[in-house]
Scaffold this motif. Structure first.
Motif, PDB file in Angstrom:
ATOM      1  N   LEU A 149      41.687  35.631  29.416  1.00 26.69           N
ATOM      2  CA  LEU A 149      43.090  35.682  29.787  1.00 26.69           C
ATOM      3  C   LEU A 149      43.654  34.289  29.964  1.00 26.69           C
ATOM      4  O   LEU A 149      42.987  33.398  30.482  1.00 26.69           O
ATOM      5  CB  LEU A 149      43.257  36.454  31.110  1.00 26.69           C
ATOM      6  CG  LEU A 149      42.726  37.867  31.120  1.00 26.69           C
ATOM      7  CD1 LEU A 149      42.852  38.457  32.504  1.00 26.69           C
ATOM      8  CD2 LEU A 149      43.478  38.724  30.130  1.00 26.69           C
ATOM      9  N   LEU A 150      44.925  34.115  29.531  1.00 29.12           N
ATOM     10  CA  LEU A 150      45.614  32.840  29.716  1.00 29.12           C
ATOM     11  C   LEU A 150      46.437  32.904  30.995  1.00 29.12           C
ATOM     12  O   LEU A 150      46.613  33.971  31.572  1.00 29.12           O
ATOM     13  CB  LEU A 150      46.529  32.569  28.522  1.00 29.12           C
ATOM     14  CG  LEU A 150      45.909  31.885  27.312  1.00 29.12           C
ATOM     15  CD1 LEU A 150      44.817  32.704  26.712  1.00 29.12           C
ATOM     16  CD2 LEU A 150      46.970  31.581  26.279  1.00 29.12           C
ATOM     17  N   ASN A 151      46.967  31.779  31.425  1.00 26.99           N
ATOM     18  CA  ASN A 151      47.803  31.769  32.623  1.00 26.99           C
ATOM     19  C   ASN A 151      49.116  32.485  32.334  1.00 26.99           C
ATOM     20  O   ASN A 151      49.791  32.158  31.366  1.00 26.99           O
ATOM     21  CB  ASN A 151      48.124  30.328  33.048  1.00 26.99           C
ATOM     22  CG  ASN A 151      46.876  29.504  33.231  1.00 26.99           C
ATOM     23  OD1 ASN A 151      45.855  30.018  33.661  1.00 26.99           O
ATOM     24  ND2 ASN A 151      46.957  28.228  32.912  1.00 26.99           N
ATOM     25  N   PRO A 152      49.498  33.457  33.154  1.00 30.67           N
ATOM     26  CA  PRO A 152      50.787  34.120  32.902  1.00 30.67           C
ATOM     27  C   PRO A 152      51.939  33.171  33.225  1.00 30.67           C
ATOM     28  O   PRO A 152      51.851  32.380  34.162  1.00 30.67           O
ATOM     29  CB  PRO A 152      50.778  35.305  33.872  1.00 30.67           C
ATOM     30  CG  PRO A 152      49.793  34.959  34.897  1.00 30.67           C
ATOM     31  CD  PRO A 152      48.806  34.013  34.304  1.00 30.67           C
ATOM     32  N   GLY A 173      42.263  43.403  31.531  1.00 34.84           N
ATOM     33  CA  GLY A 173      42.276  42.471  32.650  1.00 34.84           C
ATOM     34  C   GLY A 173      40.928  42.211  33.272  1.00 34.84           C
ATOM     35  O   GLY A 173      40.842  41.769  34.406  1.00 34.84           O
ATOM     36  N   GLY A 174      39.846  42.481  32.548  1.00 34.79           N
ATOM     37  CA  GLY A 174      38.520  42.362  33.143  1.00 34.79           C
ATOM     38  C   GLY A 174      37.989  40.945  33.118  1.00 34.79           C
ATOM     39  O   GLY A 174      37.797  40.313  34.154  1.00 34.79           O
ATOM     40  N   SER A 175      37.769  40.393  31.902  1.00 37.38           N
ATOM     41  CA  SER A 175      37.122  39.093  31.778  1.00 37.38           C
ATOM     42  C   SER A 175      38.131  37.972  31.919  1.00 37.38           C
ATOM     43  O   SER A 175      39.079  37.881  31.159  1.00 37.38           O
ATOM     44  CB  SER A 175      36.459  38.981  30.407  1.00 37.38           C
ATOM     45  OG  SER A 175      35.781  40.154  30.106  1.00 37.38           O
ATOM     46  N   LYS A 176      37.898  37.092  32.932  1.00 43.54           N
ATOM     47  CA  LYS A 176      38.874  36.038  33.177  1.00 43.54           C
ATOM     48  C   LYS A 176      38.933  35.034  32.039  1.00 43.54           C
ATOM     49  O   LYS A 176      39.964  34.416  31.806  1.00 43.54           O
ATOM     50  CB  LYS A 176      38.537  35.305  34.480  1.00 43.54           C
ATOM     51  CG  LYS A 176      38.832  36.095  35.714  1.00 43.54           C
ATOM     52  CD  LYS A 176      39.411  35.221  36.818  1.00 43.54           C
ATOM     53  CE  LYS A 176      39.854  36.059  37.985  1.00 43.54           C
ATOM     54  NZ  LYS A 176      38.708  36.586  38.783  1.00 43.54           N
TER      55      LYS A 176
END
Lengths: 151, 180
Positions: free
Chosen positions: B57-60, B51-54
């Protein structure tokens, strides 16, 4: 020849003023005002052409807004149109939407499906989801997950 | 018994669209590739857990069927976390669900894609990484998750029926000594 060199802070200030002048909708209050106006317009259109009501609701979503309330307001407007439509009308309405509008609709479907407070609409929303997916394909789903401009 | 069969049929009618939606969302989310950690060299971690680098990550996406049943799909570049909240109508179902999911999660290694602890607010979680999608068929992984969600409801209601039946027999046998 003919180049004007402006000092950097003044240049930045000039650019900022130009942006503010050319794009008046970038402020939060303006976005909120446009969303409230759109919600009122959509609720007045609900008794008539539902397709047009949906297109109005989906036009120009407040993606640049940082306020959750503004976004929620717009989601409520879209949700109202979706619940107001009968099952037989869904396909016809989806046919009438453009590709960008279908993408925005998919984003809104997921947004409202994710809101546990509005779970009574889930049956309708899931019907819309399956019909919209048949039309758009997987692309709309992937875009609703990857697009940073959340609705 | 006929009432129960009727109820299960109507439940299945509302369950189908819910599961189909999850199936399609999952198929879209399970596009994973190998991505070594940007933070620690020579390490490869599931980015959805870190969960570090935005940007990774995709939109939950959450799909809620009602207040007690929902499914959250959080995707990232190399991993997907699927969390399920199972329907628990009363206290017996709550206890059975808790015990059953605990039983499964203690054997998470056997299930490969199961997570040892559920995410906050959910009953059970799956973690699928790029290594899993490389060794296993993606459509089969999706099938597994969907079948799991279908079967777990049935299993818990069956367990509840057998608990009630056993309790009734025990009570009958016990009360027999007082009846003459």
């Amino acid at each position: 020849p003919g180049r004007i060199w402006v000092k950097t802070p003044q240049l930045i200030q000039f650019i900022r003023q130009e942006v503010r002048r050319r794009d008046p909708m970038s402020s939060e209050e303006d976005l909120k005002a446009s969303v409230t106006a759109r919600a009122a317009k959509v609720s007045s259109m609900l008794s008539g052409d539902k397709g047009a009501a949906l297109r109005t609701a989906l036009a120009d979503p407040p993606v640049t807004s940082k306020s959750a309330e503004t976004k929620a307001l717009n989601a409520v407007a879209v949700g109202d149109v979706i619940t107001a439509c009968g099952d037989g009308e869904i396909e016809a309405i989806i046919e009438g939407l453009s590709d960008t509008e279908r993408d925005v609709l998919m984003k809104y479907l997921y947004k409202i499906l994710g809101d546990v407070g509005q779970c009574d609409k889930s049956g309708q929303l899931l019907k819309w989801h399956s019909k919209l997916l048949k039309k758009t394909g997987m692309g709309a789903v992937v875009r609703s997950m990857t697009d940073r401009k959340t609705v | 018994r006929n009432l129960r069969r009727f109820l299960s049929d109507t439940m299945a009618n509302t369950l189908r669209p819910y599961l189909n939606c999850i199936r399609h969302t999952l198929t879209a989310a399970l596009c994973l590739r190998n991505f070594p950690s940007q933070v620690v060299e020579r390490h490869n971690k599931p980015e959805v857990e870190m969960g570090g680098s935005k940007e990774l990550l995709l939109n939950p996406i959450t799909i809620a069927r009602n207040e007690s049943e929902k499914c959250m799909i959080e995707a990232s570049v190399n991993s997907v976390r699927i969390s399920v909240r199972i329907k628990q109508a009363d206290e017996i179902e709550e206890i059975l669900c808790h015990k059953f999911t605990r039983f499964l999660m203690q054997r998470a290694e056997q299930f490969i894609i199961l997570r040892r602890k559920p995410v906050e607010g959910f009953d059970i979680s799956f973690l699928i990484t790029n290594t899993h999608t490389e060794t296993m068929w993606k459509h089969k992984l999706v099938d597994f998750v969907i079948t799991f969600m279908e079967e777990i409801d049935k299993e818990i209601s069956q367990m509840k029926i057998s608990v009630n039946a056993r309790a009734r027999i025990v009570a009958q046998e016990y009360m027999r000594q007082y009846v003459r």
